[in-house]
Scaffold this motif. Structure first.
Motif, PDB file in Angstrom:
ATOM      1  N   ALA A   1       0.840  -1.193   0.000  1.00 38.40           N
ATOM      2  CA  ALA A   1       0.000   0.000   0.000  1.00 38.40           C
ATOM      3  C   ALA A   1       0.878   1.247   0.000  1.00 38.40           C
ATOM      4  N   ALA A   2       0.394   2.305  -0.632  1.00 35.04           N
ATOM      5  CA  ALA A   2       1.173   3.542  -0.714  1.00 35.04           C
ATOM      6  C   ALA A   2       0.236   4.728  -0.849  1.00 35.04           C
ATOM      7  N   LEU A   3       0.808   5.913  -0.669  1.00 34.46           N
ATOM      8  CA  LEU A   3       0.073   7.160  -0.781  1.00 34.46           C
ATOM      9  C   LEU A   3       0.324   7.774  -2.153  1.00 34.46           C
ATOM     10  N   PHE A   4      -0.764   8.149  -2.851  1.00 35.40           N
ATOM     11  CA  PHE A   4      -0.639   8.734  -4.180  1.00 35.40           C
ATOM     12  C   PHE A   4      -1.551   9.950  -4.301  1.00 35.40           C
ATOM     13  N   HIS A   5      -1.150  10.885  -5.167  1.00 36.31           N
ATOM     14  CA  HIS A   5      -2.093  11.905  -5.594  1.00 36.31           C
ATOM     15  C   HIS A   5      -3.200  11.185  -6.357  1.00 36.31           C
ATOM     16  N   HIS A   6      -4.450  11.631  -6.187  1.00 33.68           N
ATOM     17  CA  HIS A   6      -5.565  10.874  -6.757  1.00 33.68           C
ATOM     18  C   HIS A   6      -5.470  10.738  -8.269  1.00 33.68           C
ATOM     19  N   ALA A   7      -4.762  11.668  -8.934  1.00 28.17           N
ATOM     20  CA  ALA A   7      -4.632  11.602 -10.388  1.00 28.17           C
ATOM     21  C   ALA A   7      -3.449  10.754 -10.841  1.00 28.17           C
ATOM     22  N   GLU A   8      -2.683  10.235  -9.890  1.00 33.03           N
ATOM     23  CA  GLU A   8      -1.468   9.499 -10.240  1.00 33.03           C
ATOM     24  C   GLU A   8      -1.461   8.067  -9.729  1.00 33.03           C
ATOM     25  N   CYS A   9      -2.625   7.526  -9.419  1.00 38.93           N
ATOM     26  CA  CYS A   9      -2.678   6.138  -8.949  1.00 38.93           C
ATOM     27  C   CYS A   9      -2.212   5.188 -10.051  1.00 38.93           C
ATOM     28  N   PRO A  10      -1.542   4.115  -9.695  1.00 36.02           N
ATOM     29  CA  PRO A  10      -1.075   3.161 -10.706  1.00 36.02           C
ATOM     30  C   PRO A  10      -2.251   2.505 -11.431  1.00 36.02           C
ATOM     31  N   THR A  11      -1.977   2.044 -12.631  1.00 34.98           N
ATOM     32  CA  THR A  11      -2.987   1.277 -13.344  1.00 34.98           C
ATOM     33  C   THR A  11      -3.222  -0.045 -12.608  1.00 34.98           C
ATOM     34  N   HIS A  12      -4.421  -0.586 -12.745  1.00 31.77           N
ATOM     35  CA  HIS A  12      -4.749  -1.816 -12.031  1.00 31.77           C
ATOM     36  C   HIS A  12      -5.822  -2.574 -12.801  1.00 31.77           C
ATOM     37  N   GLU A  13      -5.929  -3.844 -12.504  1.00 28.69           N
ATOM     38  CA  GLU A  13      -6.974  -4.675 -13.092  1.00 28.69           C
ATOM     39  C   GLU A  13      -8.197  -4.662 -12.185  1.00 28.69           C
ATOM     40  N   GLY A  14      -9.364  -4.825 -12.792  1.00 29.94           N
ATOM     41  CA  GLY A  14     -10.584  -4.969 -12.017  1.00 29.94           C
ATOM     42  C   GLY A  14     -11.118  -3.650 -11.491  1.00 29.94           C
ATOM     43  N   PRO A  15     -12.179  -3.714 -10.703  1.00 33.45           N
ATOM     44  CA  PRO A  15     -12.821  -2.503 -10.197  1.00 33.45           C
ATOM     45  C   PRO A  15     -12.012  -1.806  -9.121  1.00 33.45           C
ATOM     46  N   LEU A  16     -12.306  -0.536  -8.927  1.00 33.14           N
ATOM     47  CA  LEU A  16     -11.745   0.233  -7.826  1.00 33.14           C
ATOM     48  C   LEU A  16     -12.792   0.293  -6.728  1.00 33.14           C
ATOM     49  N   ILE A  17     -12.396  -0.083  -5.509  1.00 36.81           N
ATOM     50  CA  ILE A  17     -13.309  -0.096  -4.369  1.00 36.81           C
ATOM     51  C   ILE A  17     -12.906   1.033  -3.422  1.00 36.81           C
ATOM     52  N   GLY A  18     -13.885   1.789  -2.972  1.00 37.35           N
ATOM     53  CA  GLY A  18     -13.578   2.855  -2.022  1.00 37.35           C
ATOM     54  C   GLY A  18     -13.638   4.223  -2.664  1.00 37.35           C
ATOM     55  N   ALA A  19     -12.731   5.120  -2.257  1.00 37.31           N
ATOM     56  CA  ALA A  19     -12.747   6.511  -2.706  1.00 37.31           C
ATOM     57  C   ALA A  19     -12.680   6.604  -4.226  1.00 37.31           C
ATOM     58  N   GLY A  20     -13.683   7.230  -4.836  1.00 37.33           N
ATOM     59  CA  GLY A  20     -13.703   7.391  -6.282  1.00 37.33           C
ATOM     60  C   GLY A  20     -14.141   6.162  -7.037  1.00 37.33           C
ATOM     61  N   GLY A  21     -14.553   5.108  -6.328  1.00 35.19           N
ATOM     62  CA  GLY A  21     -14.935   3.866  -6.991  1.00 35.19           C
ATOM     63  C   GLY A  21     -16.210   3.274  -6.431  1.00 35.19           C
TER      64      GLY A  21
END
Length: 204
Positions: A136-156
């Motif tokens: 787990a890491a801290l990111f600016h919301h516009a710079e999150c790494p690409t990922h597979e599947g749905p995003l759960i939680g903030a913004g998802g």
């Protein structure tokens, strides 16, 4: 035949007190009280009220589950301190569960979880199709790494199970793993300015 364990679980890592009581797979009682401060005064009161609602006495609790964050620094310390104190007094295990594990409970990999870290940042963790999770890491919301599947939680998407309920079920599954005492999971250091109301000390 061994009876199903009774789990008291709670989380104050965000702007609320979330508490749940389960026995085995059955949810006996749960409550979420929104609040930006005052968790230290309300948490144990809510726990007592929910145990009474569930018809469970405190000595009947077999496991304490607690959210360890990331999230509000003071809130996390309040919950962790309460969990350690209750577990010590009852002689039962206290199991710490991260907010990522709680968000991911009931989800089918691959997916990613994001938690609001304020100031346009999120705490982020992705889980691969094989179930392995990246650090787990801290990111600016516009710079999150690409990922597979749905995003759960903030913004998802919303979590499949409410936080305290997920913590309770995870704690029940992990109760026999001889867990270390729960500890805060902060990811980033606390802000330089200390809180006006000092959180309770964590028992060592």
């Amino acid at each position: 035949m061994t009876s199903a364990p009774v789990v008291l679980a709670f989380d104050t890592a965000s702007a609320c007190c979330a508490v749940a009581v389960i026995r085995g797979d059955h949810l006996l009682a749960t409550r979420v009280e929104p609040m930006t401060k005052g968790q230290a005064e309300r948490l144990l009161v809510i726990c007592e009220e929910l145990l009474a609602e569930a018809g469970i006495s405190l000595p009947e609790v077999d496991v304490i589950g607690v959210g360890t964050g990331p999230g509000n620094f003071t809130g996390i310390r309040i919950s962790v301190s309460a969990a350690r104190g209750l577990a010590l007094g009852l002689g039962v295990p206290a199991v710490g569960v991260t907010a990522f594990d709680a968000l991911g409970y009931g989800q089918t990999p691959p997916f990613a979880c994001a938690i609001d870290a304020r100031r346009d940042h999120v705490y982020f963790q992705s889980t691969a199709k094989d179930g392995s999770a990246r650090d787990a890491a801290l990111f600016h919301h516009a710079e999150c790494p690409t990922h597979e599947g749905p995003l759960i939680g903030a913004g998802g998407d919303a979590a499949a199970v409410p936080t305290a309920v997920a913590i309770a079920h995870i704690a029940a599954k992990r109760r026999n793993e001889t867990p270390e005492r729960p500890a805060p999971f902060y990811i980033r250091p606390a802000d330089a300015a200390p809180a006006k109301d000092a959180p309770p000390m964590i028992l060592t």
